[in-house]
Design an enzyme around this catalytic site. Structure first.
Site, mmCIF file in Angstrom:
data_model
loop_
_atom_site.group_PDB
_atom_site.id
_atom_site.type_symbol
_atom_site.label_atom_id
_atom_site.label_comp_id
_atom_site.label_asym_id
_atom_site.label_seq_id
_atom_site.Cartn_x
_atom_site.Cartn_y
_atom_site.Cartn_z
ATOM 1 N N HIS A 7 -5.614 24.128 -20.200
ATOM 2 C CA HIS A 7 -6.279 22.861 -19.903
ATOM 3 C C HIS A 7 -7.791 23.003 -20.085
ATOM 4 C CE1 HIS A 7 -6.729 18.946 -18.082
ATOM 5 N NE2 HIS A 7 -7.706 19.450 -17.338
ATOM 6 N N LYS A 19 4.206 12.982 -13.013
ATOM 7 C CA LYS A 19 2.940 12.562 -13.634
ATOM 8 C C LYS A 19 2.798 13.262 -14.982
ATOM 9 C CE LYS A 19 -1.673 12.661 -14.493
ATOM 10 N NZ LYS A 19 -2.345 13.437 -15.543
ATOM 11 N N ASP A 25 4.025 -2.126 -22.775
ATOM 12 C CA ASP A 25 3.433 -2.359 -21.463
ATOM 13 C C ASP A 25 3.642 -1.130 -20.576
ATOM 14 O OD1 ASP A 25 2.888 -3.164 -18.876
ATOM 15 O OD2 ASP A 25 3.828 -5.121 -19.076
ATOM 16 N N GLU A 56 -6.683 12.329 -21.793
ATOM 17 C CA GLU A 56 -6.664 13.658 -21.141
ATOM 18 C C GLU A 56 -6.610 14.758 -22.199
ATOM 19 O OE1 GLU A 56 -4.044 13.935 -17.734
ATOM 20 O OE2 GLU A 56 -3.951 16.110 -17.949
#
Ligand code: MEV
Length: 440
Positions: A393, A280, A296, A85
């Site tokens: 962004h 998130k 993991d 991202e």
């Protein structure tokens, strides 16, 4: 229609690639060339990657970036992050720099206990099962000695085993619920090996237990597996400073900023739709470091989201307050991580990332990861409550749009120059490129 295939895993790598290319692509040779383009030119490295999983046909790249200037417990570190991202590494770096002049991040490991369970069915008198367990418990430890010997030398091992009655949830369902200390390893293999031995001992001893009836002797083990929910393997990350010190170019009114920032956190604390996106953003930081260090991330994700709903509804992992004019922003998250074993030393880039972190212990890695998550959350909330998220962004996303439109070097220079002073949106960039191309 595509055909099913038998024995795919038995084919050679070349045969697998040929089959995939023929079966799914209109231009098989182009598909094959693309796959091969992503192979490592060093055959040894490629072989290593081929053998991580079954049916490997190529590699799937994700960028590895570095966020520098993280002051954590008084020491400066650079944090490696593997993520696709566009804005994540930039946001982490910005948050790191911001807090490096305001006291830095504090991180503390609260506890490090891991969990595993043997799930079994027992049909009979529960008081007899309790007595059987009390009499067999020490044997459960003894019979895992060959597995636990090395871990004990490193200071870890099995902490405790308890029998849990779960018959209120499912008829005849019981558990051996075991807790472990796995030191610098994540411990999945160690825990699962111990659990499978517990299951064997449980079954064998039950068959020989005179107080049990024939039915009671027949304990049915359903499965033995670690839990990725580790609510007692928790790390805390925190930043704090006097409210007035929050001031900077983009935060002209620090009191107003802190108030709005706290409101944003409170909304995530009470509203699950927002909490999921809020968390998130935290996971953007957490996953990127977990992945870069060969840990993991699915286990970490599952455990953290379970923790975020531990009180019955899904809520924010982070919290913020002002007390005596001090702004504090913090988070506690469960993290089962390893810095030895697994991919950590096998994957050359994971090894490299751990070296950037100065080969940390698992506890130190927990601190880095939690700090990256908190930094990411700070950066997101700061943008959301001030300029909005799209400004930063989209600036970072501009490269992706340029690549999508195969912009030339000259076009890219002109476009970047223009959008330094204009709001970046997908449409605005497309219009600008098309305009440019019309003029040529
Ligand atoms: C985007 O990847 C993450 C954010 O949506 C997080 C948030 O809303 O807090 C910006």
């Amino acid at each position: 229609m595509n055909k099913a295939i038998l024995g795919f895993s038995k084919l050679s790598k070349e045969e697998k690639i040929n089959w995939i290319a023929k079966e799914y692509f209109s231009n098989p040779s182009e598909a094959i060339a693309l796959l091969k383009n992503y192979w490592n030119s060093d055959e040894k490295i490629q072989k290593l990657h081929d053998e991580f999983i079954e049916n490997t046909i190529s590699n799937f790249y994700i960028p590895l970036g570095v966020a520098p200037n993280f002051e954590i417990n008084g020491k400066i570190s650079s944090i490696p992050m593997a993520i696709e991202e566009s804005s994540v590494v930039a946001a982490a770096s910005k948050a790191a720099k911001f807090w490096s002049t305001r006291g830095g991040f504090k991180a503390t490991v609260i506890n490090t206990e891991k969990i595993g369970q043997v799930h079994f069915i027992f049909k009979g008198d529960e008081s007899k099962l309790n007595l059987f367990f009390t009499q067999t418990k020490s044997l459960l430890f003894d019979e895992t000695e060959s597995i636990t010997k090395n871990m004990q030398k490193r200071g870890g091992g099995i902490l405790d085993i308890v029998l849990k009655d779960k018959t209120n949830l499912l008829p005849n369902y019981f558990q051996l619920h075991a807790t472990f200390e796995t030191m610098d390893s994540m411990g999945a293999n160690f825990i699962n090996s111990c659990l499978e031995q517990f299951a064997k001992t449980l079954k064998t001893e039950a068959l020989n237990y005179d107080l049990f009836s024939e039915d009671e002797k027949n304990i049915e083990v359903v499965m033995s597996i670690l839990s990725n929910y580790v609510p007692n393997c928790v790390v805390r990350a925190e930043v704090s400073c006097p409210v007035d010190l929050l001031v900077e170019k983009h935060i002209p009114n620090p009191k107003e900023f802190a108030k709005k920032f706290i409101q944003a956190v409170q909304i995530a604390e009470v509203e699950s739709f927002r909490a999921v996106t809020h968390n998130k953003g935290i996971m953007n930081g957490i996953d990127a470091v977990v992945l870069a260090t060969g840990n993991d991330f699915r286990a970490v994700e599952a455990g953290i989201h379970a923790y975020a709903s531990r009180n019955g509804s899904y809520t924010s992992l982070s919290h913020a307050k002002i007390e005596n004019d001090i702004f504090t922003f913090w988070m506690e998250v469960p993290l089962a991580l390893g810095t030895i074993g697994g991919l950590t030393s096998l994957h050359p880039m994971a090894k490299f990332s751990l070296e950037i972190l100065k080969n940390p212990s698992a506890k130190e890695l927990m601190q880095f990861v939690a700090v990256a998550g908190l930094a990411q959350n700070f950066a997101a909330l700061r943008s959301l409550t001030t300029s909005g998220i799209q400004e930063g962004h989209m600036k970072m996303h501009l490269n992706n749009i340029l690549n999508q439109f195969k912009a030339t070097e000259e076009e890219s220079i002109l476009i970047r120059k223009h959008f330094k002073h204009h709001v970046v949106s997908h449409n605005a960039v497309v219009d600008y490129i098309e305009n440019l191309r019309r003029q040529i």
